[in-house]
Motif scaffolding. Structure first.
Motif, PDB file in Angstrom:
ATOM      1  N   GLY A   1     -10.124 -16.281  -8.658  1.00  0.00           N
ATOM      2  CA  GLY A   1      -9.636 -15.648  -7.439  1.00  0.00           C
ATOM      3  C   GLY A   1      -8.410 -16.355  -6.888  1.00  0.00           C
ATOM      4  N   THR A   2      -8.398 -17.663  -6.983  1.00  0.00           N
ATOM      5  CA  THR A   2      -7.253 -18.451  -6.505  1.00  0.00           C
ATOM      6  C   THR A   2      -5.990 -18.087  -7.266  1.00  0.00           C
ATOM      7  N   GLN A   3      -6.108 -17.869  -8.557  1.00  0.00           N
ATOM      8  CA  GLN A   3      -4.942 -17.489  -9.355  1.00  0.00           C
ATOM      9  C   GLN A   3      -4.346 -16.170  -8.863  1.00  0.00           C
ATOM     10  N   PHE A   4      -5.196 -15.246  -8.481  1.00  0.00           N
ATOM     11  CA  PHE A   4      -4.707 -13.958  -7.987  1.00  0.00           C
ATOM     12  C   PHE A   4      -4.165 -14.068  -6.566  1.00  0.00           C
ATOM     13  N   ARG A   5      -4.669 -14.995  -5.793  1.00  0.00           N
ATOM     14  CA  ARG A   5      -4.190 -15.166  -4.428  1.00  0.00           C
ATOM     15  C   ARG A   5      -2.882 -15.939  -4.366  1.00  0.00           C
ATOM     16  N   SER A   6      -2.609 -16.763  -5.373  1.00  0.00           N
ATOM     17  CA  SER A   6      -1.451 -17.654  -5.282  1.00  0.00           C
ATOM     18  C   SER A   6      -0.287 -17.283  -6.210  1.00  0.00           C
ATOM     19  N   SER A   7      -0.475 -16.392  -7.134  1.00  0.00           N
ATOM     20  CA  SER A   7       0.570 -16.009  -8.082  1.00  0.00           C
ATOM     21  C   SER A   7       1.701 -15.256  -7.378  1.00  0.00           C
ATOM     22  N   GLU A   8       2.932 -15.595  -7.716  1.00  0.00           N
ATOM     23  CA  GLU A   8       4.089 -14.901  -7.140  1.00  0.00           C
ATOM     24  C   GLU A   8       4.137 -13.433  -7.577  1.00  0.00           C
ATOM     25  N   GLN A   9       3.773 -13.164  -8.828  1.00  0.00           N
ATOM     26  CA  GLN A   9       3.744 -11.780  -9.310  1.00  0.00           C
ATOM     27  C   GLN A   9       2.713 -10.972  -8.536  1.00  0.00           C
ATOM     28  N   ALA A  10       1.558 -11.577  -8.298  1.00  0.00           N
ATOM     29  CA  ALA A  10       0.501 -10.889  -7.553  1.00  0.00           C
ATOM     30  C   ALA A  10       0.954 -10.618  -6.122  1.00  0.00           C
ATOM     31  N   LYS A  11       1.567 -11.596  -5.516  1.00  0.00           N
ATOM     32  CA  LYS A  11       2.057 -11.418  -4.146  1.00  0.00           C
ATOM     33  C   LYS A  11       3.123 -10.327  -4.081  1.00  0.00           C
ATOM     34  N   GLY A  12       3.995 -10.285  -5.086  1.00  0.00           N
ATOM     35  CA  GLY A  12       5.036  -9.256  -5.123  1.00  0.00           C
ATOM     36  C   GLY A  12       4.457  -7.862  -5.240  1.00  0.00           C
ATOM     37  N   ALA A  13       3.473  -7.698  -6.121  1.00  0.00           N
ATOM     38  CA  ALA A  13       2.835  -6.389  -6.289  1.00  0.00           C
ATOM     39  C   ALA A  13       2.119  -5.975  -5.014  1.00  0.00           C
ATOM     40  N   LEU A  14       1.451  -6.923  -4.389  1.00  0.00           N
ATOM     41  CA  LEU A  14       0.731  -6.636  -3.147  1.00  0.00           C
ATOM     42  C   LEU A  14       1.701  -6.290  -2.013  1.00  0.00           C
ATOM     43  N   ASP A  15       2.816  -6.999  -1.950  1.00  0.00           N
ATOM     44  CA  ASP A  15       3.836  -6.693  -0.937  1.00  0.00           C
ATOM     45  C   ASP A  15       4.398  -5.290  -1.127  1.00  0.00           C
ATOM     46  N   ASP A  16       4.638  -4.892  -2.381  1.00  0.00           N
ATOM     47  CA  ASP A  16       5.130  -3.542  -2.658  1.00  0.00           C
ATOM     48  C   ASP A  16       4.133  -2.491  -2.176  1.00  0.00           C
ATOM     49  N   LEU A  17       2.854  -2.712  -2.459  1.00  0.00           N
ATOM     50  CA  LEU A  17       1.823  -1.768  -2.023  1.00  0.00           C
ATOM     51  C   LEU A  17       1.752  -1.711  -0.501  1.00  0.00           C
ATOM     52  N   ARG A  18       1.799  -2.846   0.133  1.00  0.00           N
ATOM     53  CA  ARG A  18       1.722  -2.875   1.610  1.00  0.00           C
ATOM     54  C   ARG A  18       2.909  -2.181   2.251  1.00  0.00           C
ATOM     55  N   ARG A  19       4.095  -2.340   1.677  1.00  0.00           N
ATOM     56  CA  ARG A  19       5.272  -1.626   2.210  1.00  0.00           C
ATOM     57  C   ARG A  19       5.095  -0.118   2.060  1.00  0.00           C
ATOM     58  N   ALA A  20       4.604   0.311   0.895  1.00  0.00           N
ATOM     59  CA  ALA A  20       4.387   1.742   0.663  1.00  0.00           C
ATOM     60  C   ALA A  20       3.311   2.279   1.614  1.00  0.00           C
ATOM     61  N   GLN A  21       2.251   1.498   1.827  1.00  0.00           N
ATOM     62  CA  GLN A  21       1.196   1.919   2.754  1.00  0.00           C
ATOM     63  C   GLN A  21       1.715   1.988   4.196  1.00  0.00           C
ATOM     64  N   ALA A  22       2.567   1.056   4.561  1.00  0.00           N
ATOM     65  CA  ALA A  22       3.137   1.075   5.919  1.00  0.00           C
ATOM     66  C   ALA A  22       4.001   2.321   6.119  1.00  0.00           C
ATOM     67  N   GLU A  23       4.790   2.665   5.117  1.00  0.00           N
ATOM     68  CA  GLU A  23       5.617   3.874   5.193  1.00  0.00           C
ATOM     69  C   GLU A  23       4.722   5.111   5.273  1.00  0.00           C
ATOM     70  N   ALA A  24       3.655   5.137   4.496  1.00  0.00           N
ATOM     71  CA  ALA A  24       2.716   6.265   4.538  1.00  0.00           C
ATOM     72  C   ALA A  24       2.050   6.362   5.903  1.00  0.00           C
ATOM     73  N   GLU A  25       1.717   5.237   6.481  1.00  0.00           N
ATOM     74  CA  GLU A  25       1.108   5.216   7.817  1.00  0.00           C
ATOM     75  C   GLU A  25       2.041   5.848   8.849  1.00  0.00           C
ATOM     76  N   VAL A  26       3.311   5.481   8.780  1.00  0.00           N
ATOM     77  CA  VAL A  26       4.296   6.014   9.719  1.00  0.00           C
ATOM     78  C   VAL A  26       4.461   7.521   9.544  1.00  0.00           C
ATOM     79  N   ARG A  27       4.529   7.968   8.305  1.00  0.00           N
ATOM     80  CA  ARG A  27       4.789   9.385   8.039  1.00  0.00           C
ATOM     81  C   ARG A  27       3.568  10.286   8.206  1.00  0.00           C
ATOM     82  N   CYS A  28       2.375   9.752   7.978  1.00  0.00           N
ATOM     83  CA  CYS A  28       1.198  10.622   7.881  1.00  0.00           C
ATOM     84  C   CYS A  28       0.212  10.498   9.032  1.00  0.00           C
ATOM     85  N   PHE A  29       0.225   9.403   9.743  1.00  0.00           N
ATOM     86  CA  PHE A  29      -0.821   9.190  10.761  1.00  0.00           C
ATOM     87  C   PHE A  29      -0.292   9.209  12.159  1.00  0.00           C
TER      88      PHE A  29
END
Length: 119
Positions: free
Chosen positions: A91-119
């Motif tokens: 679990g630590t490897q997934f929490r601390s990896s730069e690639q993992a953080k980048g993928a998660l940041d991309d998803l969070r940005r997309a979710q934030a945009e969806a929140e603004v447009r849809c809710f």
């Protein structure tokens, strides 16, 4: 060829280009499997009250996410979310990896945009 004939060729050509562009755009939006979209909508509805309105909002949300984030990147982010909850070294490897953080940041940005447009 008359000017009317040339104009028809231009209009037909532009129409063909537009149809091709629209078809390509439709393919971009549909690259998420139905099961992935359904799973997202079910989870989203659980979090938002399971109402008719939440169906529309959650469906809109996954459509926005799909338009902003390629499916393989979405799968990566979902895997990171799931695996980061695992205790210990894995679990630590997934929490601390730069690639993992980048993928998660991309998803969070997309979710934030969806929140603004849809809710």
């Amino acid at each position: 060829m008359t000017s009317v004939g040339r104009m028809r060729l231009v209009v037909v050509g532009l129409g063909s280009l537009l149809a091709t562009a629209l078809a390509a755009r439709a393919e971009d939006v549909k690259d998420y499997p139905t099961s992935a979209r359904s799973e997202y909508v079910f989870g989203c509805m659980k979090a938002n009250g399971e109402t008719r309105q939440s169906i529309d909002q959650c469906s809109c949300s996954i459509d926005i996410i799909a338009s902003l984030l390629p499916y393989d990147r979405y799968v990566t982010a979902e895997t990171v979310l799931s695996m980061s909850q695992v205790r210990g070294n894995l679990g630590t490897q997934f929490r601390s990896s730069e690639q993992a953080k980048g993928a998660l940041d991309d998803l969070r940005r997309a979710q934030a945009e969806a929140e603004v447009r849809c809710f």
